[in-house]
Design a protein around this motif. Structure first.
Motif, mmCIF file in Angstrom:
data_model
loop_
_atom_site.group_PDB
_atom_site.id
_atom_site.type_symbol
_atom_site.label_atom_id
_atom_site.label_comp_id
_atom_site.label_asym_id
_atom_site.label_seq_id
_atom_site.Cartn_x
_atom_site.Cartn_y
_atom_site.Cartn_z
ATOM 1 N N ASN A 67 0.621 -1.358 -0.417
ATOM 2 C CA ASN A 67 0.105 0.092 0.211
ATOM 3 C C ASN A 67 0.950 1.280 -0.485
ATOM 4 O OD1 ASN A 67 -2.218 -1.383 2.345
ATOM 5 N ND2 ASN A 67 -2.177 -1.284 0.565
ATOM 6 N N LEU A 68 1.886 1.198 1.075
ATOM 7 C CA LEU A 68 3.139 2.565 1.174
ATOM 8 C C LEU A 68 3.728 2.382 -0.102
ATOM 9 C CD1 LEU A 68 3.737 1.611 4.484
ATOM 10 C CD2 LEU A 68 2.429 3.963 3.705
ATOM 11 N N LYS A 69 4.208 1.571 -1.135
ATOM 12 C CA LYS A 69 4.344 1.338 -2.147
ATOM 13 C C LYS A 69 4.004 2.023 -3.282
ATOM 14 C CE LYS A 69 7.471 -1.881 -0.965
ATOM 15 N NZ LYS A 69 8.439 -2.907 -1.817
ATOM 16 N N ALA A 70 2.228 2.341 -3.440
ATOM 17 C CA ALA A 70 1.544 2.104 -4.150
ATOM 18 C C ALA A 70 1.105 3.818 -4.123
ATOM 19 C CB ALA A 70 0.230 0.884 -3.926
ATOM 20 N N VAL A 71 1.454 4.701 -2.793
ATOM 21 C CA VAL A 71 1.754 5.594 -2.846
ATOM 22 C C VAL A 71 2.731 6.384 -3.127
ATOM 23 C CG1 VAL A 71 1.300 7.146 -0.696
ATOM 24 C CG2 VAL A 71 -0.309 5.332 -0.672
ATOM 25 N N ASP A 72 3.847 5.715 -2.700
ATOM 26 C CA ASP A 72 4.885 6.258 -3.363
ATOM 27 C C ASP A 72 5.005 6.794 -5.442
ATOM 28 O OD1 ASP A 72 6.156 7.489 -1.603
ATOM 29 O OD2 ASP A 72 7.355 5.287 -0.564
ATOM 30 N N TYR A 91 0.157 -1.643 -7.939
ATOM 31 C CA TYR A 91 0.196 -0.576 -7.611
ATOM 32 C C TYR A 91 -1.402 -0.143 -7.668
ATOM 33 C CZ TYR A 91 5.022 -0.960 -6.538
ATOM 34 O OH TYR A 91 6.285 -1.464 -5.904
ATOM 35 N N TYR A 92 -1.862 0.252 -8.381
ATOM 36 C CA TYR A 92 -3.440 0.609 -8.974
ATOM 37 C C TYR A 92 -4.292 -0.096 -7.993
ATOM 38 C CZ TYR A 92 -7.569 2.424 -10.624
ATOM 39 O OH TYR A 92 -8.879 2.738 -11.686
ATOM 40 N N PHE A 93 -4.142 -1.491 -7.228
ATOM 41 C CA PHE A 93 -5.117 -2.154 -7.174
ATOM 42 C C PHE A 93 -5.103 -1.552 -5.569
ATOM 43 C CE2 PHE A 93 -5.300 -6.328 -4.702
ATOM 44 C CZ PHE A 93 -6.534 -6.737 -4.633
ATOM 45 N N TYR A 94 -3.499 -1.737 -5.245
ATOM 46 C CA TYR A 94 -3.210 -1.784 -3.693
ATOM 47 C C TYR A 94 -3.604 -0.378 -3.067
ATOM 48 C CZ TYR A 94 -0.978 -6.702 -3.213
ATOM 49 O OH TYR A 94 -0.874 -7.802 -2.931
ATOM 50 N N LEU A 95 -3.254 0.233 -4.010
ATOM 51 C CA LEU A 95 -3.627 1.609 -3.595
ATOM 52 C C LEU A 95 -4.516 2.252 -3.079
ATOM 53 C CD1 LEU A 95 -2.434 4.546 -3.490
ATOM 54 C CD2 LEU A 95 -3.998 5.301 -5.889
ATOM 55 N N THR A 96 -5.727 1.791 -2.971
ATOM 56 C CA THR A 96 -6.995 2.059 -2.171
ATOM 57 C C THR A 96 -7.625 0.531 -1.793
ATOM 58 O OG1 THR A 96 -8.822 2.344 -4.210
ATOM 59 C CG2 THR A 96 -7.952 4.401 -3.360
ATOM 60 N N VAL A 201 -0.435 8.473 5.713
ATOM 61 C CA VAL A 201 -0.155 8.585 6.803
ATOM 62 C C VAL A 201 -1.033 7.246 7.578
ATOM 63 C CG1 VAL A 201 -0.993 9.686 8.829
ATOM 64 C CG2 VAL A 201 -0.079 11.204 7.185
ATOM 65 N N ASN A 202 -2.171 7.512 7.430
ATOM 66 C CA ASN A 202 -3.457 6.628 7.917
ATOM 67 C C ASN A 202 -3.000 4.360 7.676
ATOM 68 O OD1 ASN A 202 -5.403 8.514 8.221
ATOM 69 N ND2 ASN A 202 -6.550 8.312 6.484
ATOM 70 N N ARG A 203 -2.003 4.356 6.320
ATOM 71 C CA ARG A 203 -1.314 3.299 6.297
ATOM 72 C C ARG A 203 -0.411 3.475 7.517
ATOM 73 N NH1 ARG A 203 -3.282 2.956 0.986
ATOM 74 N NH2 ARG A 203 -5.042 0.821 1.015
ATOM 75 N N LEU A 204 0.700 3.910 7.432
ATOM 76 C CA LEU A 204 1.550 4.336 8.992
ATOM 77 C C LEU A 204 0.915 3.993 10.069
ATOM 78 C CD1 LEU A 204 4.308 7.418 7.497
ATOM 79 C CD2 LEU A 204 4.210 4.194 7.337
ATOM 80 N N ASP A 205 -0.288 4.422 9.931
ATOM 81 C CA ASP A 205 -0.905 4.468 11.764
ATOM 82 C C ASP A 205 -0.601 2.698 11.373
ATOM 83 O OD1 ASP A 205 -0.735 6.801 12.634
ATOM 84 O OD2 ASP A 205 -2.831 7.234 11.708
ATOM 85 N N ARG A 206 -1.956 2.462 10.815
ATOM 86 C CA ARG A 206 -1.587 0.904 11.004
ATOM 87 C C ARG A 206 -0.813 0.219 11.079
ATOM 88 N NH1 ARG A 206 -5.200 -2.944 6.607
ATOM 89 N NH2 ARG A 206 -5.165 -4.614 8.575
#
Length: 229
Positions: A67-72, A91-96, A201-206
């Motif tokens: 997920n975080l790699k997808a954001v980058d 990454y499109y699959f994992y982004l959201t 930010v939300n993914r880092l929290d999780r």
């Protein structure tokens, strides 16, 4: 004659007293033995369940890394930094992609039905209660019920509207790449970047919650192993 009778009564009294006391002690010993056997059985079930939870959390952590790699990856696209087209669909699959929590609570439910006091060790009992009643429930709420973490509903359409028109497809409809640069207008670009920032930010929290639960599970499994050996 009287002394003889007294001795007889004393002997009978002592015989009955010791027989009752022995029976009581034997019954207490059997009850304690059964309780310790029940405790060991339940703790073993919890121990094995926590091992499966640890594996599930590890898989969640790996997904979070994607997920975080997808954001980058999509941040680079928005900033017109060239990316590898081969990774786009993944990454499109994992982004959201939304997350679902899987927690094995059968052992703990058995413990509650029998009675929490069956666990002798106070520290172990409190640690197990804290994990299942506090940490697990907070983690589930944070993951599935906290509105901002409903990624597909909150972010997919907003990001997709700006980026998807640049996708390329093969004859079967599979995504095979993206036209670059996408050259978004400055206002639109900043909006998409803000959505990506919230996702990150939300993914880092999780991810932090996952790591904390993994540590706690490891500590409790070590306590259980020490207690039942």
């Amino acid at each position: 004659m009287k002394i003889k009778n007294i001795k007889k009564y004393v002997y009978e009294f002592l015989s009955v007293f010791f027989a009752v006391t022995f029976a009581f002690l034997l019954d207490s010993w059997n009850q304690n033995k059964n309780q310790r056997l029940t405790e060991k059985t339940i703790l073993t079930e919890i121990y094995n369940g926590l091992e499966r939870d640890s594996i599930d959390l590890h898989n969640d952590e790996l997904t979070m890394q994607y997920n975080l790699k997808a954001v980058d990856y999509f941040r680079k696209i928005v900033n017109n930094v060239e990316v590898d087209n081969d990774s786009l669909a993944t990454y499109y699959f994992y982004l959201t992609r939304d997350a679902v929590t899987i927690q094995n609570t059968s052992g703990y439910e058995t413990l509650k039905s029998v009675g929490l006091e069956i666990i002798e060790n106070d520290s172990l009992r409190k640690a197990i209660i804290d994990l299942y009643e506090v940490r697990y429930k907070l983690y589930q709420k944070f993951t599935e019920e906290y509105d901002e973490n409903k990624y597909m509903r909150n972010y997919f359409e907003k990001i997709n509207r700006s980026i998807a028109p640049n996708f390329n497809y093969d004859p079967r409809g599979n995504i095979i790449g993206i036209n670059q640069p996408i050259n978004l207008e400055e206002e639109e670009k900043k909006l998409v970047l803000s959505y990506l920032w919230r996702l990150q930010v939300n993914r880092l929290d999780r991810e932090g919650a996952i790591k904390g639960n993994k540590v706690k599970i490891g500590e409790i499994r070590a306590l259980i192993k020490e207690h039942i050996q």
